[in-house]
Design an enzyme around this catalytic site. Structure first.
Site, mmCIF file in Angstrom:
data_model
loop_
_atom_site.group_PDB
_atom_site.id
_atom_site.type_symbol
_atom_site.label_atom_id
_atom_site.label_comp_id
_atom_site.label_asym_id
_atom_site.label_seq_id
_atom_site.Cartn_x
_atom_site.Cartn_y
_atom_site.Cartn_z
ATOM 1 N N GLU A 41 0.873 -1.171 0.000
ATOM 2 C CA GLU A 41 0.000 0.000 0.000
ATOM 3 C C GLU A 41 0.916 1.229 0.000
ATOM 4 O O GLU A 41 1.794 1.327 0.857
ATOM 5 C CB GLU A 41 -0.885 -0.006 1.257
ATOM 6 C CG GLU A 41 -1.867 1.135 1.212
ATOM 7 C CD GLU A 41 -2.834 1.163 2.394
ATOM 8 O OE1 GLU A 41 -2.800 0.255 3.236
ATOM 9 O OE2 GLU A 41 -3.615 2.127 2.450
ATOM 10 N N ARG A 268 5.053 -13.064 9.843
ATOM 11 C CA ARG A 268 5.627 -11.718 9.700
ATOM 12 C C ARG A 268 7.018 -11.664 10.278
ATOM 13 O O ARG A 268 7.347 -12.419 11.182
ATOM 14 C CB ARG A 268 4.809 -10.702 10.506
ATOM 15 C CG ARG A 268 3.499 -10.335 9.975
ATOM 16 C CD ARG A 268 2.823 -9.369 10.944
ATOM 17 N NE ARG A 268 3.303 -8.011 10.753
ATOM 18 C CZ ARG A 268 2.809 -7.199 9.821
ATOM 19 N NH1 ARG A 268 1.852 -7.605 9.007
ATOM 20 N NH2 ARG A 268 3.277 -5.980 9.686
ATOM 21 N N LYS A 278 4.290 0.651 9.681
ATOM 22 C CA LYS A 278 4.359 1.943 9.003
ATOM 23 C C LYS A 278 3.700 3.038 9.831
ATOM 24 O O LYS A 278 4.167 4.168 9.839
ATOM 25 C CB LYS A 278 3.657 1.844 7.647
ATOM 26 C CG LYS A 278 4.512 1.187 6.590
ATOM 27 C CD LYS A 278 3.850 1.242 5.227
ATOM 28 C CE LYS A 278 2.817 0.142 5.095
ATOM 29 N NZ LYS A 278 2.334 -0.043 3.721
HETATM 30 P P1 ATP Z 1 2.464 -2.233 8.191
HETATM 31 O O1 ATP Z 1 1.824 -3.171 9.151
HETATM 32 O O2 ATP Z 1 3.891 -1.946 8.493
HETATM 33 O O3 ATP Z 1 1.684 -0.993 7.945
HETATM 34 P P2 ATP Z 1 1.305 -3.461 5.934
HETATM 35 O O4 ATP Z 1 1.112 -4.922 6.058
HETATM 36 O O5 ATP Z 1 0.131 -2.592 6.108
HETATM 37 O O6 ATP Z 1 2.527 -3.032 6.839
HETATM 38 P P3 ATP Z 1 1.485 -3.400 3.097
HETATM 39 O O7 ATP Z 1 2.019 -2.328 2.255
HETATM 40 O O8 ATP Z 1 0.039 -3.668 3.072
HETATM 41 O O9 ATP Z 1 1.972 -3.107 4.583
HETATM 42 O O10 ATP Z 1 2.293 -4.742 2.859
HETATM 43 C C1 ATP Z 1 2.698 -5.236 1.614
HETATM 44 C C2 ATP Z 1 3.082 -6.679 1.787
HETATM 45 O O11 ATP Z 1 4.144 -6.793 2.726
HETATM 46 C C3 ATP Z 1 1.936 -7.509 2.317
HETATM 47 O O12 ATP Z 1 1.887 -8.706 1.567
HETATM 48 C C4 ATP Z 1 2.290 -7.774 3.742
HETATM 49 O O13 ATP Z 1 1.793 -8.997 4.155
HETATM 50 C C5 ATP Z 1 3.832 -7.746 3.702
HETATM 51 N N1 ATP Z 1 4.384 -7.364 4.996
HETATM 52 C C6 ATP Z 1 4.148 -6.235 5.687
HETATM 53 N N2 ATP Z 1 4.782 -6.240 6.864
HETATM 54 C C7 ATP Z 1 5.471 -7.410 6.934
HETATM 55 C C8 ATP Z 1 6.337 -8.014 7.897
HETATM 56 N N3 ATP Z 1 6.618 -7.419 9.053
HETATM 57 N N4 ATP Z 1 6.856 -9.225 7.614
HETATM 58 C C9 ATP Z 1 6.583 -9.822 6.450
HETATM 59 N N5 ATP Z 1 5.789 -9.323 5.499
HETATM 60 C C10 ATP Z 1 5.225 -8.120 5.724
HETATM 61 MG MG MG Z 2 -1.617 -3.225 4.761
#
Ligand code: ATP
Ligand code: MG
Length: 563
Positions: A41, A268, A278
């Site tokens: 995102e 994760r 984020k």
């Molecule tokens: P955050 O929780 O930091 O805001 P998010 O999951 O909202 O992260 P996205 O941009 O939606 O961030 O994530 C893009 C991809 O990265 C998704 O497939 C998500 O599952 C993966 N991802 C995000 N954080 C992690 C993590 N800590 N470990 C592994 N994969 C991750």
């Molecule tokens: Mg997300």
């Protein structure tokens, strides 16, 4: 959470996701085709958690001769921005991965809208005019069923009309939503009439501006986007496991034919002494608690890069921790191990004096200079040598001299003990000079001209070797000693506000450092080992007139000893 420390690089067999993909390919599923996507995102910068996802998404495609697309999951204009889109692409390239296409969930706004209309016409969706609080309240709990909305059975024509008018901007934000009609008593809470669309009027979308007044929710957008693109394996993190049945249910409503994307989930990445979210990172940036998204203390890709991490080290780390179904907390020392291993053969060894005092060699001729030779990197046979200037007056590290040396102090002290100046001569301290406040300003010594390194006399062994730089040729620099951002291992798990858990010593700025002449030419992100100190990189703000070095990591794991 369990803490995992694993130092041996495993010669590994397939991880469970690779095993699934391999089985699917063998079974000829989707014609044996493999296609993945990385779906960030664009509401912040990538962090090392995302890198774990990137490595499996792109890695699977590479391994099984498939493709991986980059898809920006841009369904919430309130938080998204082009600034992030550009940074994300830049970071993925820097990591060394290549996408086949760049897509946006917003590419499918029309298709998704049409699908929503179809759902309404088929009696599978309705416009709900209740408040979000009311809707949440009626959801029930995992053990008690929910309550039907009073709007659930409104006529199809009415929902159709309202939904179309929602998208014309006729109703304020929050006044109504489109919901899927499934089952308010379903054992999986995500099936209790999930919201499909909400109204957003106040923020322009970074690509479609004010064209759309309704925006799809994640659950309705993600699987459909996967399907529209031809994704075969939609890999994500474990928190989406409970969404998977709904992912499949939505596809079941409209997919014809054999092709189906398959969602699979892994654990994760969480790392000690940092936060991996984020939202929290944005807070740190906005409140000035760090110096931007690429502050070298941040776990962002930009922060790691600026700290001196290499793509190779980060990917090696991800490879070591692997992919499982068990959530855990990875010790940051494992990441530090990967960068030390990577830099060991790559980083030129140099002398940097962080707290300089003058060393005068009384018996060395005034005005004479010598060019000596030193090894660039004893851990790399191909690294060669370089020339360094030696003269009567040098800088040494303040801590390398003691006026009253004890028995176990093997460096300079006026006690007759011999010490080697790195790649040069053996010297013996004779005394020192102090300022009015009693601080030592100059150390005096005598050298033995027969002990030059590289000659026969150079083989003479003494207990210790110290670093030095020649005064006139040396250059001044600022050194930023970075340490862990948080004082405790798992700030996210604490009851306290995470901002109160920051490590007050996460940055120490040292000015007036003296570096050997070779560093005058160093360019941003060049990497060095400062002998006996650690690995350092040239900061992005460094210029020839104001050199700035960032500590990537110390030579040894000092935290392991402290705790
Ligand atoms: P955050 O929780 O930091 O805001 P998010 O999951 O909202 O992260 P996205 O941009 O939606 O961030 O994530 C893009 C991809 O990265 C998704 O497939 C998500 O599952 C993966 N991802 C995000 N954080 C992690 C993590 N800590 N470990 C592994 N994969 C991750
Ligand atoms: Mg997300």
């Amino acid at each position: 959470m369990t803490k995992i420390i694993e130092k041996e690089a495993p010669k590994r067999s397939l991880n469970f996701i690779e095993q699934i993909v391999e089985d699917d390919v063998k079974a000829g599923l989707n014609g044996g085709r493999v296609q993945t996507r990385f779906p960030p995102e664009p509401n912040g910068y990538l962090h090392i958690g995302h890198v774990k996802a990137i490595c499996i998404d792109f890695g699977i495609a590479e391994k099984y001769n498939g493709i991986c697309n980059l898809r920006f999951d841009d369904t919430n204009p309130v938080k998204e921005d082009v600034e992030y889109v550009d940074a994300i692409m830049n970071d993925i390239k820097w990591l060394g991965f290549h996408w086949e296409n760049v897509f946006y969930a917003s590419d499918y706004f029309q298709k998704l809208y049409d699908l929503a209309i179809r759902f309404i016409k088929e009696g599978k969706a309705y416009v709900d005019e209740q408040s979000s609080e009311m809707i949440a309240q009626q959801k029930g709990t995992p053990t008690t069923p929910g309550v039907n909305s009073p709007f659930r059975d409104r006529p199809i024509e009415e929902s159709l009309d309202l939904f179309q008018r929602m998208n014309k901007g006729e109703f304020p934000e929050g006044s109504m939503v489109l919901r899927t009609k499934i089952d308010m008593a379903h054992s999986n809470m995500h099936f209790r009439d999930p919201i499909m669309y909400r109204i957003i009027l106040s923020h322009p979308h970074h690509r479609t501006g004010y064209d759309w007044k309704v925006y799809p929710m994640y659950d309705f957008a993600h699987g459909q986007s996967d399907y529209f693109e031809g994704v075969t394996h939609s890999i994500c993190t474990l928190e989406f496991e409970v969404h998977r049945p709904l992912y499949d249910w939505y596809l079941d409503q409209f997919v014809e034919g054999d092709y189906r994307p398959k969602q699979r989930e892994f654990n994760r990445l969480n790392i000690t002494y940092t936060v991996m979210s984020k939202r929290r990172m944005l807070q740190l940036v906005q409140e000035g608690l760090v110096n931007g998204w690429d502050d070298p203390r941040m776990p962002t890709v930009g922060g790691l890069r600026r700290r001196g991490y290499t793509p190779e080290a980060i990917r090696d780390f991800i490879d070591r921790i692997g992919y499982t179904k068990v959530e855990g907390l990875i010790d940051v020392s494992l990441l530090e191990y990967s960068i030390r291993e990577d830099l060991k053969p790559k980083a030129t060894r140099v002398c940097a004096i962080l707290d300089p005092i003058k060393l005068v060699i009384s018996n060395y001729p005034v005005g004479k200079t010598e060019i000596l030779t030193t090894e660039n990197n004893p851990d790399n046979d191909t690294a060669g040598t370089r020339e360094i200037t030696f003269a009567r007056e040098l800088y040494i590290e303040r801590g390398d001299f003691k006026e009253e040396g004890s028995k176990d102090f093997f460096r300079l002290s006026p006690n007759g003990r011999e010490v080697r100046l790195k790649s040069a001569y053996i010297v013996k301290a004779t005394g020192c000079e102090k300022d009015a406040a009693g601080n030592i300003t100059t150390v005096y010594c005598e050298y033995d001209p027969t002990t030059k390194s590289g000659t026969e006399g150079g083989n003479r062994k003494v207990k210790s070797t110290i670093n030095w730089v020649e005064i006139n040729s040396s250059v001044e620099a600022e050194v930023r000693l970075y340490d862990r951002l948080f004082a405790i291992e798992d700030p996210a798990a604490s009851d306290k506000d995470f901002r109160d858990l920051l490590n007050p010593d996460s940055l120490t700025v040292v000015t007036g450092c003296r570096m050997e002449a070779a560093l005058a030419e160093a360019k941003p992100l060049d990497k060095f080992q400062f002998l006996k100190i650690g690995y350092f990189t040239v900061d992005l703000d460094s210029t020839p007139d104001k050199l700035i070095f960032n500590r990537t990591v110390s030579l040894k794991d000092t935290w392991a000893k402290k705790s």
